[in-house]
Design an enzyme around this catalytic site. Structure first.
Site, mmCIF file in Angstrom:
data_model
loop_
_atom_site.group_PDB
_atom_site.id
_atom_site.type_symbol
_atom_site.label_atom_id
_atom_site.label_comp_id
_atom_site.label_asym_id
_atom_site.label_seq_id
_atom_site.Cartn_x
_atom_site.Cartn_y
_atom_site.Cartn_z
ATOM 1 N N SER A 1 5.443 2.555 8.716
ATOM 2 C CA SER A 1 6.240 1.541 8.014
ATOM 3 C C SER A 1 5.759 1.288 6.587
ATOM 4 C CB SER A 1 6.252 0.227 8.788
ATOM 5 O OG SER A 1 5.022 -0.447 8.645
ATOM 6 N N LYS B 1 1.571 -5.438 6.148
ATOM 7 C CA LYS B 1 2.841 -5.490 5.423
ATOM 8 C C LYS B 1 2.629 -6.083 4.038
ATOM 9 C CE LYS B 1 5.688 -4.130 8.760
ATOM 10 N NZ LYS B 1 4.610 -3.555 9.581
#
Length: 201
Positions: free
Chosen positions: A125, A162
Site C-alpha cells: 500500500s 500510512k
C-alpha cells in the site's frame, strides 16, 4: 597527535563510557555535573581534546560530541533498535507486542538523543512512496505528526504504516497506492514517524 592531561583523559573516558552505556553522548552540562566543574571548564576541555584530535563536536546540534579513534576518524554512532512485530502496509493487522529481537544501526539511519523501533513492512500500500514489502521501516518514536508525514498508527489493536492527514473532524491515513483506500478515523494513536527505510537484496 599531542598528549593530553590527566583531567582531559578523565573527560574523554567519561564521554566514551557514557556514550557506550546510553547509546548517545553526554551534554556539556552532564559532563560538568559529573566532574562538578563549570560549563566553561568543560568547554575548555572539549576544545583542547578537539584540537588534539580526540573529539569532534557540531555546534549546531545537541549531543553531538564524538570520540574519535586513533586515526582521527569518526567512531560512528550506533544504536540497538528493537524489532517490534510487523507493520501492515495494506490494511491494519493485529500487532504482535512481543519483541522480535534487535537490529544494530548507525548514522544516518539513527541519530543520538532519539528513540527508535523497527518494523518489517508487509503489503504494497505504500509502494509509490518507495516502501516495498520486506523493507525494514526505522521509526522514530513520537506521539504527534504533521500533515504529510508517514506514521505508524495504532487502530484498535492493529498497527499500520500510512501518510497522515488531519481533516476537520477526522484523521485520514492515506496509502501510497491507488489500489488501496484511505483509512478514516477519529480515534487514532500515533506511535512514531518514519525515519528511514533499510532494504537488503
Amino acid at each position: 597527535m599531542k598528549g593530553i592531561t590527566a583531567r582531559q583523559q578523565e573527560v574523554l573516558d567519561f564521554i566514551s563510557s557514557y556514550t557506550k552505556d546510553n547509546e548517545y553522548p553526554p551534554t556539556v552540562r552532564e559532563i560538568g555535573e559529573h566532574f562538578s566543574i563549570s560549563l566553561r571548564a568543560v568547554q575548555d576541555h572539549i576544545a583542547a581534546l578537539q584540537k588534539k584530535g580526540f573529539l569532534s563536536q557540531s555546534q549546531k546540534r545537541s549531543r553531538s560530541i564524538r570520540v574519535l579513534d586513533g586515526q582521527g576518524s569518526h567512531a560512528p554512532f550506533m544504536a540497538k533498535v528493537p524489532m517490534l512485530g510487523t507493520v501492515a502496509a495494506g490494511k491494519p493487522l493485529l500487532c504482535e507486542e512481543n519483541l522480535d529481537g534487535y537490529v544494530n544501526l548507525t548514522e544516518p539511519f539513527v541519530r543520538p538523543g532519539k528513540s527508535y523501533f523497527a518494523l518489517r513492512v508487509r503489503g504494497t500500500s505504500m509502494i509509490n512512496a518507495g516502501i516495498l514489502e520486506g523493507d525494514l521501516a526505522i521509526i522514530e518514536q513520537s506521539s504527534t505528526a504533521v500533515d504529510g508525514q508517514i506514521v505508524v498508527a495504532v487502530l484498535d489493536d492493529a498497527i499500520t504504516l500510512k501518510r497522515f492527514y488531519r481533516e476537520s473532524e477526522r484523521v485520514r491515513l492515506q496509502p501510497e497506492n491507488p489500489a488501496f483506500q484511505a483509512i478514516y478515523c477519529q480515534d487514532v494513536r500515533i506511535v512514531g514517524t518514519l525515519a528511514n527505510i533499510v532494504r537488503t537484496y
